[in-house]
Design a protein around this motif. Sequence first.
Motif, short mmCIF file in Angstrom:
data_model
loop_
_atom_site.label_atom_id
_atom_site.label_comp_id
_atom_site.label_asym_id
_atom_site.label_seq_id
_atom_site.Cartn_x
_atom_site.Cartn_y
_atom_site.Cartn_z
N GLY A 609 66.88 -52.55 -19.90
CA GLY A 609 68.04 -51.97 -19.22
C GLY A 609 67.75 -51.49 -17.82
N ALA A 610 66.57 -51.77 -17.29
CA ALA A 610 66.24 -51.33 -15.93
C ALA A 610 67.17 -51.99 -14.92
CB ALA A 610 64.79 -51.66 -15.61
N ARG A 611 67.44 -51.27 -13.86
CA ARG A 611 68.33 -51.81 -12.83
C ARG A 611 67.81 -51.41 -11.45
NH1 ARG A 611 70.83 -47.30 -15.16
NH2 ARG A 611 71.72 -45.76 -13.68
N LEU A 612 68.27 -52.12 -10.45
CA LEU A 612 67.88 -51.85 -9.07
C LEU A 612 69.04 -51.17 -8.35
CD1 LEU A 612 65.86 -52.23 -6.69
CD2 LEU A 612 67.03 -54.40 -6.22
N GLN A 613 68.79 -49.99 -7.84
CA GLN A 613 69.80 -49.28 -7.06
C GLN A 613 69.51 -49.48 -5.58
OE1 GLN A 613 69.78 -44.84 -6.61
NE2 GLN A 613 71.67 -45.01 -7.83
N VAL A 614 70.54 -49.86 -4.84
CA VAL A 614 70.42 -50.10 -3.40
C VAL A 614 71.28 -49.08 -2.67
CG1 VAL A 614 70.63 -51.79 -1.54
CG2 VAL A 614 70.09 -52.56 -3.88
N ILE A 615 70.64 -48.24 -1.86
CA ILE A 615 71.35 -47.22 -1.09
C ILE A 615 71.22 -47.56 0.39
CG2 ILE A 615 71.46 -44.77 -0.49
CD1 ILE A 615 70.39 -44.12 -3.23
N LEU A 616 72.32 -47.60 1.08
CA LEU A 616 72.36 -47.88 2.50
C LEU A 616 72.68 -46.58 3.22
CD1 LEU A 616 74.61 -51.04 2.09
CD2 LEU A 616 72.11 -50.94 2.07
N TYR A 617 71.86 -46.23 4.24
CA TYR A 617 72.07 -44.93 4.86
C TYR A 617 71.73 -44.97 6.34
CZ TYR A 617 66.97 -44.29 4.33
OH TYR A 617 65.60 -44.43 4.39
N ASP A 618 72.19 -43.93 7.04
CA ASP A 618 71.94 -43.76 8.46
C ASP A 618 70.52 -43.24 8.64
OD1 ASP A 618 71.76 -42.71 11.09
OD2 ASP A 618 73.92 -42.40 11.18
N ALA A 619 69.70 -43.98 9.38
CA ALA A 619 68.30 -43.60 9.54
C ALA A 619 68.13 -42.28 10.27
CB ALA A 619 67.54 -44.70 10.27
N ALA A 620 69.05 -41.96 11.17
CA ALA A 620 68.92 -40.75 11.97
C ALA A 620 69.34 -39.50 11.18
CB ALA A 620 69.75 -40.86 13.24
N THR A 621 70.45 -39.59 10.44
CA THR A 621 70.99 -38.41 9.75
C THR A 621 70.70 -38.42 8.25
OG1 THR A 621 73.12 -39.47 9.32
CG2 THR A 621 72.85 -38.33 11.43
N VAL A 622 70.20 -39.55 7.72
CA VAL A 622 69.97 -39.74 6.29
C VAL A 622 71.28 -39.66 5.51
CG1 VAL A 622 68.36 -39.25 4.42
CG2 VAL A 622 67.78 -38.52 6.71
N GLU A 623 72.41 -39.83 6.18
CA GLU A 623 73.71 -39.82 5.51
C GLU A 623 73.94 -41.16 4.81
OE1 GLU A 623 78.50 -39.76 6.58
OE2 GLU A 623 76.98 -39.44 8.15
N GLU A 624 74.26 -41.12 3.56
CA GLU A 624 74.52 -42.35 2.80
C GLU A 624 75.84 -42.96 3.27
OE1 GLU A 624 75.68 -43.63 -1.74
OE2 GLU A 624 74.17 -42.04 -1.47
N VAL A 625 75.82 -44.29 3.46
CA VAL A 625 77.04 -44.98 3.88
C VAL A 625 77.52 -45.97 2.82
CG1 VAL A 625 76.47 -44.73 6.32
CG2 VAL A 625 75.77 -46.80 5.11
N GLY A 626 76.73 -46.19 1.77
CA GLY A 626 77.15 -47.09 0.70
C GLY A 626 76.02 -47.34 -0.27
N ARG A 627 76.40 -47.79 -1.46
CA ARG A 627 75.40 -48.12 -2.48
C ARG A 627 75.97 -49.10 -3.46
NH1 ARG A 627 73.62 -43.32 -6.25
NH2 ARG A 627 73.42 -42.19 -4.26
#
Length: 634
Positions: A609-627
Amino acid sequence: MNALDSRKAASPAAIVIRWLPWLIGGFFFALYALTAAPSIAVLFDDSLEFQLVLPTLGIAHPTGYPLYTLLGGLWNLLLPAGNWAWRINLLSALAGAAAVSLVYLVTWRLASAPSPHTAHLSPLIPSLLAALTFGLIPVWWQQTTLAEVYALHNLLVVAILAVTLSLTEKTGGAFDRRMALLMLLIGLGLAHHRTTVLLFPGLAVYLLWSAPGLWRPRRAWWLWIAALLTPLLLYLYLPLRAAAGVSDLHGSYVNTWAGFWQHVLASGYTGFFGAVDLRPARTAGDWFQFFVAQIGWPALLLALLGLGALAAPSAARRGWVMLGIIAATNLIFALLYQVGDQEVFLLPTLLCAAIFAGGGAQLILRRLPRRAGWLAGALLLAAVLAGPGRGPAVNRSQDWAVHDYAVDMATVDFPPGSRVLGIEGEMTALRYMQLAEGLGQNALPAAADDPALRRQRVAEGIAAGAPVYLTRELEGIADLYSFTGAGPLVRVWPRGAAESDAPAHSLGLSLLDGAVSVTGYDLERLEWAGGPVLRLTLHWLPAAAIDRTLKVSLRLLQADGAPVLRPDGAPAVEDRFPLRQVAPSTAWPPGVAVADVHEIALPPALPAGARLQVILYDAATVEEVGRFEVTGVE
C-alpha cells in the motif's frame, strides 16, 4: 640429516612461521578484494581515469604512469571476470596485500638478531604487529580498494627497503647482483611514481654506511646503471601510443620532444608548491589527530617508543636510521605539497611508522622472559587491533552510486550526433560506459570544466542543429533556450522549440491561479545495481509567465500516511528543483511543455500500500502550491 629429513622434522610452528608472509598476504588480499569498489565509484578523482585508461592502454595524466598502465592492461586481459573498473580495483588490492606482506618481512629483518631467519618470539610479534598496523590504516585501505597508483607505489617502496636491508648479507658477485636488483626496483619506481626520489636520502645514508667503498668506480657500475635505466624505457610507451592515434583524456599530451618531457616531468604540477594551494586548513593538532586516526593510540605510542632504535646500539641501527630519514623526507614533502589529498603522500611515512611500531614492540618483548613475552605480545596485538583512536574500517563493496549514475546517463535515448556537455569526471564516466559496456554510442561526450566554455559549446551545438545535453546547471542560459529532462540529463532546445512525449498518466493539476499546470506524469521503476529507484517525470505546461521559483518534494508514504524509512532510519524524502536547476520555473516560456525528471531511491522492500506523495512548493517561502499522490509504487 639431509634437507628432506630436515623439512619433515620441522615443527608445525616453524612451518607456520615460514608460510606466515604468504598467509598475511592472502588474508589482506581477501580483505581488500571483499571491500573493493565493485565498479567505478568516484567521479572527481584520478581513479576513474585509470579505470578507463588501463584497460584501453591509453595515456594517463602526467607523468603518464607507464608501468601502472601496462600492468593494468595486462591484468585486465588475464582476469576475464567482472567489469573493467572492478578488475583494476582488484589490482590495487593485490599490490596492497603484497606490500603488507613485505612490511612483515622488513620488520622481521630489523627485529631479528643476529639472523633474520631466527624463529624466535621477539621478531615474530613485532613483525606481525607492524603488518597489521599498516594493513589496517584507513588511508591505505582506501587506496587498495580503488584503482589508484599508491598501492603499487608503496609496494615498490617496501620492496626497495627489503632489498636494501638484505645487502649486508651479500659479498662479491652476490652483492653486485643484489645491487642490480635494487637499481632495477628503483628504476621501476621511477617508471611509476616520481616521489620514489624521496627514498634517495635514506638509501644513500644506508648504502654508504653499510658499504663505505660503494662510491668508488667498479665494473659492476655498468650493470647497476643498466638495471636502473632499463625500466625508464617504459616511458617510450607514451610517444608510441600517441603515434598510434591515442590521446590522454585531457587532450594535453603533445607528441613532440618538448611535449614528451613536459608530460613525463609533470612540469605543469610544480605550481602546487607555491602558486596553487588546495590544501585543507590543518593545524599541528589536526595533523597529530590524523596520525592517531590512521594507526590508533597503541601503535602510535609503540612507534614513538620504536624511535629509540635510532640511537640503540644494534646491528639493525643503520636500517632504523634509513627508515627515519625516509619517513621524515616524505613527511616534509607531503606537508609542502599543496594539494587536496596530502594524506596519500604520507603513506610511506605511515608505512615507516608501522615498522617503528614493530620496533617499539621489539624493545618491550626483548626485556621479558619468553613465556611472559608471548602474553605481552598477544596483549600488544590485541591493543593494536582493537585499541582506541584509529578511524573506521573501509568498505566500498556496495558503492554503486557513481556506477548507477553513469549507466543512467549512458542509457538515455540519444538521437544520432548528440553532444553531452559536462565536467571532466562526468564525461569520463560516460566514456567508460561507452567503451566498457557499449552504452550511449550515439553520444559525443565533451568535457568542459569552465562554465564559459560549456556555454560556448551549447551555443555551437544548437547552431549546428545537434541534440545537446547538460549534466548540471549552467548559469546564463535559462532565458536563451528551452529544456526537457532526459534521465539524469537535461536536453537543451532552441527557445520555444522543446519537444516531449505525451504523459502516460493524465493529471490536470492547475497551480498559481492557472499560471502553470501539471498535465500528467510518467512513472518508472529502475532496477539499478545499488538498489531500486523510482523515476517520476512531471509534465508541466506554463500558460503565462511564472513569478515563483517552484520546487518538488517526493515523499514515500506507508498506507497509514507514515513516512517510509530508509535502511539508515531516515525518511525517504527527496527535494529537488525542476530540470536539475538548469532553468528555474521563472524562465519557462508560456505555452511550451516542460518534461521534468525526478528520482527517489526505494528501500529494499516497500510496505504494502505504499504510495508516492508529490508536493509542489515555492522555494523562497516554502509555501505549498499543490500536491498529488501516486499509488501502486511497490
